[in-house]
Design a protein around this motif. Structure first.
Motif, mmCIF file in Angstrom:
data_model
loop_
_atom_site.group_PDB
_atom_site.id
_atom_site.type_symbol
_atom_site.label_atom_id
_atom_site.label_comp_id
_atom_site.label_asym_id
_atom_site.label_seq_id
_atom_site.Cartn_x
_atom_site.Cartn_y
_atom_site.Cartn_z
ATOM 1 N N ILE A 119 0.837 -1.204 0.000
ATOM 2 C CA ILE A 119 0.000 0.000 0.000
ATOM 3 C C ILE A 119 0.871 1.253 0.000
ATOM 4 O O ILE A 119 0.616 2.201 -0.756
ATOM 5 C CB ILE A 119 -0.941 -0.006 1.222
ATOM 6 N N LYS A 120 1.867 1.282 0.832
ATOM 7 C CA LYS A 120 2.745 2.446 0.944
ATOM 8 C C LYS A 120 3.470 2.708 -0.377
ATOM 9 O O LYS A 120 3.554 3.864 -0.833
ATOM 10 C CB LYS A 120 3.765 2.213 2.057
ATOM 11 N N THR A 121 3.960 1.668 -0.996
ATOM 12 C CA THR A 121 4.717 1.830 -2.243
ATOM 13 C C THR A 121 3.834 2.307 -3.379
ATOM 14 O O THR A 121 4.196 3.231 -4.121
ATOM 15 C CB THR A 121 5.396 0.494 -2.626
ATOM 16 N N ILE A 122 2.662 1.695 -3.518
ATOM 17 C CA ILE A 122 1.749 2.111 -4.594
ATOM 18 C C ILE A 122 1.315 3.564 -4.401
ATOM 19 O O ILE A 122 1.262 4.352 -5.363
ATOM 20 C CB ILE A 122 0.517 1.190 -4.645
ATOM 21 N N ALA A 123 1.029 3.936 -3.160
ATOM 22 C CA ALA A 123 0.598 5.304 -2.879
ATOM 23 C C ALA A 123 1.694 6.308 -3.225
ATOM 24 O O ALA A 123 1.419 7.373 -3.801
ATOM 25 C CB ALA A 123 0.204 5.434 -1.420
ATOM 26 N N GLU A 124 2.917 5.991 -2.877
ATOM 27 C CA GLU A 124 4.027 6.927 -3.106
ATOM 28 C C GLU A 124 4.455 6.965 -4.572
ATOM 29 O O GLU A 124 4.982 7.980 -5.033
ATOM 30 C CB GLU A 124 5.199 6.556 -2.197
ATOM 31 N N GLU A 125 4.226 5.856 -5.289
ATOM 32 C CA GLU A 125 4.598 5.817 -6.712
ATOM 33 C C GLU A 125 3.416 6.179 -7.614
ATOM 34 O O GLU A 125 3.550 6.199 -8.836
ATOM 35 C CB GLU A 125 5.114 4.419 -7.070
ATOM 36 N N LYS A 126 2.253 6.432 -6.982
ATOM 37 C CA LYS A 126 1.041 6.854 -7.701
ATOM 38 C C LYS A 126 0.528 5.801 -8.683
ATOM 39 O O LYS A 126 -0.125 6.135 -9.677
ATOM 40 C CB LYS A 126 1.289 8.173 -8.463
ATOM 41 N N GLY A 127 0.829 4.541 -8.413
ATOM 42 C CA GLY A 127 0.309 3.503 -9.298
ATOM 43 C C GLY A 127 1.114 2.233 -9.226
ATOM 44 O O GLY A 127 2.184 2.175 -8.594
ATOM 45 N N ILE A 128 0.602 1.205 -9.905
ATOM 46 C CA ILE A 128 1.256 -0.102 -9.854
ATOM 47 C C ILE A 128 2.517 -0.158 -10.697
ATOM 48 O O ILE A 128 3.544 -0.699 -10.275
ATOM 49 C CB ILE A 128 0.268 -1.200 -10.314
ATOM 50 N N THR A 129 2.479 0.417 -11.883
ATOM 51 C CA THR A 129 3.585 0.247 -12.842
ATOM 52 C C THR A 129 4.923 0.657 -12.258
ATOM 53 O O THR A 129 5.910 -0.088 -12.324
ATOM 54 C CB THR A 129 3.305 1.061 -14.120
ATOM 55 N N LYS A 130 4.981 1.853 -11.655
ATOM 56 C CA LYS A 130 6.240 2.331 -11.082
ATOM 57 C C LYS A 130 6.616 1.599 -9.787
ATOM 58 O O LYS A 130 7.753 1.706 -9.335
ATOM 59 C CB LYS A 130 6.155 3.837 -10.820
ATOM 60 N N SER A 131 5.659 0.872 -9.232
ATOM 61 C CA SER A 131 5.908 0.186 -7.959
ATOM 62 C C SER A 131 6.575 -1.175 -8.143
ATOM 63 O O SER A 131 7.146 -1.718 -7.191
ATOM 64 C CB SER A 131 4.590 -0.016 -7.199
ATOM 65 N N LEU A 132 6.470 -1.734 -9.342
ATOM 66 C CA LEU A 132 6.916 -3.102 -9.553
ATOM 67 C C LEU A 132 8.385 -3.306 -9.215
ATOM 68 O O LEU A 132 8.769 -4.311 -8.610
ATOM 69 C CB LEU A 132 6.645 -3.516 -11.011
ATOM 70 N N GLY A 133 9.246 -2.342 -9.599
ATOM 71 C CA GLY A 133 10.681 -2.473 -9.351
ATOM 72 C C GLY A 133 11.018 -2.472 -7.867
ATOM 73 O O GLY A 133 11.962 -3.146 -7.438
ATOM 74 N N LYS A 134 10.244 -1.743 -7.070
ATOM 75 C CA LYS A 134 10.507 -1.670 -5.623
ATOM 76 C C LYS A 134 9.900 -2.852 -4.870
ATOM 77 O O LYS A 134 10.392 -3.240 -3.811
ATOM 78 C CB LYS A 134 9.960 -0.358 -5.057
ATOM 79 N N LEU A 135 8.817 -3.392 -5.429
ATOM 80 C CA LEU A 135 8.141 -4.500 -4.747
ATOM 81 C C LEU A 135 8.692 -5.861 -5.169
ATOM 82 O O LEU A 135 8.413 -6.869 -4.510
ATOM 83 C CB LEU A 135 6.635 -4.453 -5.038
ATOM 84 N N PHE A 136 9.430 -5.883 -6.286
ATOM 85 C CA PHE A 136 9.985 -7.124 -6.827
ATOM 86 C C PHE A 136 8.875 -8.147 -7.082
ATOM 87 O O PHE A 136 9.001 -9.332 -6.772
ATOM 88 C CB PHE A 136 11.048 -7.714 -5.876
#
Length: 296
Positions: A9-26
């Motif tokens: 939740i924190k990562t998606i919120a800070e990246e404003k979406g799923i696409t940019k979150s993928l690299g941080k969430l692995f």
């Protein structure tokens, strides 16, 4: 709710979406979508508003995001402290010995340790004196210094040093003519000790008790200087570790005599719980203590 959910939740919120979150969430996009759907089903509410350009938090999502920020920050801080503890940079160490005379060398050593390890807090637990192993097992101590190891398998013993306990007698005492004292020599003498119980007095526990011998009288005097003055006046005899006498004995009135033909030799150990054997700050402390005592 799991930590991985909060992190998502924190990562998606800070990246404003799923696409940019993928690299941080692995994770893959389908895995992220599946986890997010699972979270929303668990709480019964949407977490994000999906727009064309970004994802925004709902009111429920904001509550979870704020909690995630706090919880994950605290967890990261805790892990940093755990790693510092394991690597020996910081910690709190509680120590006690089985005999008050052993505290004479601790202050100077602790001042050196404070320079080498400024984040290591060392506490001397005076009330654990005479029963350090008992306090170690009850988790009231981290290091117990003893010359009487117990057989408890949960305790690990690390040898520190050996010393000799000798008798101190007045030069006119009948024992002054002897090269060494046998157990019967104590039977008509007043023995001056630091404190009771007798089981904590080395000469009794490791010499007299085995020969079923008792002194004629026992007097407890906690101050070494006072006790030595009593010996000078012929009021009794004392037994002390040879090294502990250096600051006190400089008098022609007093003689030092071996106890037993081979001398009364003790081995001192640093006792720790086996479960603490991986704590580097404890092992570093003991290693430095061992080096300090070997150079004493």
């Amino acid at each position: 709710m799991e930590l991985r959910h909060l992190n998502l939740i924190k990562t998606i919120a800070e990246e404003k979406g799923i696409t940019k979150s993928l690299g941080k969430l692995f994770l893959t996009q389908s895995a992220v979508s599946h986890q997010l759907k699972d979270i929303e089903e668990r709480i019964g509410a949407k977490i994000f508003y999906r727009t064309k350009n970004q994802w925004l938090l709902t009111d429920e999502g904001k509550i979870l995001y704020d909690s995630a920020v706090i919880i994950l920050k605290e967890l990261n801080s805790a892990m940093v402290k755990v790693n510092e503890l394991r690597e020996g940079y910081m910690g709190c160490l509680r120590i006690a010995t089985e005999c008050y005379t052993s505290y004479h060398w601790l202050p100077s050593f602790l001042s050196k340790m404070n320079i080498l390890y400024p984040d290591l807090e060392v506490k001397i637990i005076i009330e654990a004196t005479h029963k350090p192993l008992e306090k170690l097992l009850s988790n009231e101590l981290d290091v117990a210094i003893t010359s009487d190891p117990a057989t408890d398998k949960s305790i690990r013993y690390i040898e520190l040093f050996k010393d000799e306990v000798i008798a101190i007698v007045q030069k006119d005492n009948i024992l002054a003519r002897k090269k060494y004292l046998n157990a019967p020599d104590f039977s008509d003498q007043t023995l001056i000790i630091h404190s009771y119980p007798m089981e904590t007095v080395t000469v009794y526990q490791h010499f007299l008790k085995g020969h079923q011998t008792q002194p004629k009288q026992v007097i407890a005097i906690p101050l070494t200087e006072v006790a030595l003055e009593m010996v000078k006046t012929g009021m009794g005899i004392m037994t002390l570790p040879l090294w502990s006498l250096k600051p006190f004995v400089n008098s022609p009135e007093l003689l030092q005599i071996k106890i037993g033909q081979k001398g009364l030799i003790r081995t001192h150990y640093a006792a720790i719980r086996h479960e603490d054997s991986s704590k580097k700050y404890i092992l570093d402390f003991i290693e430095n203590l061992k080096e300090e005592l070997s150079n004493r």
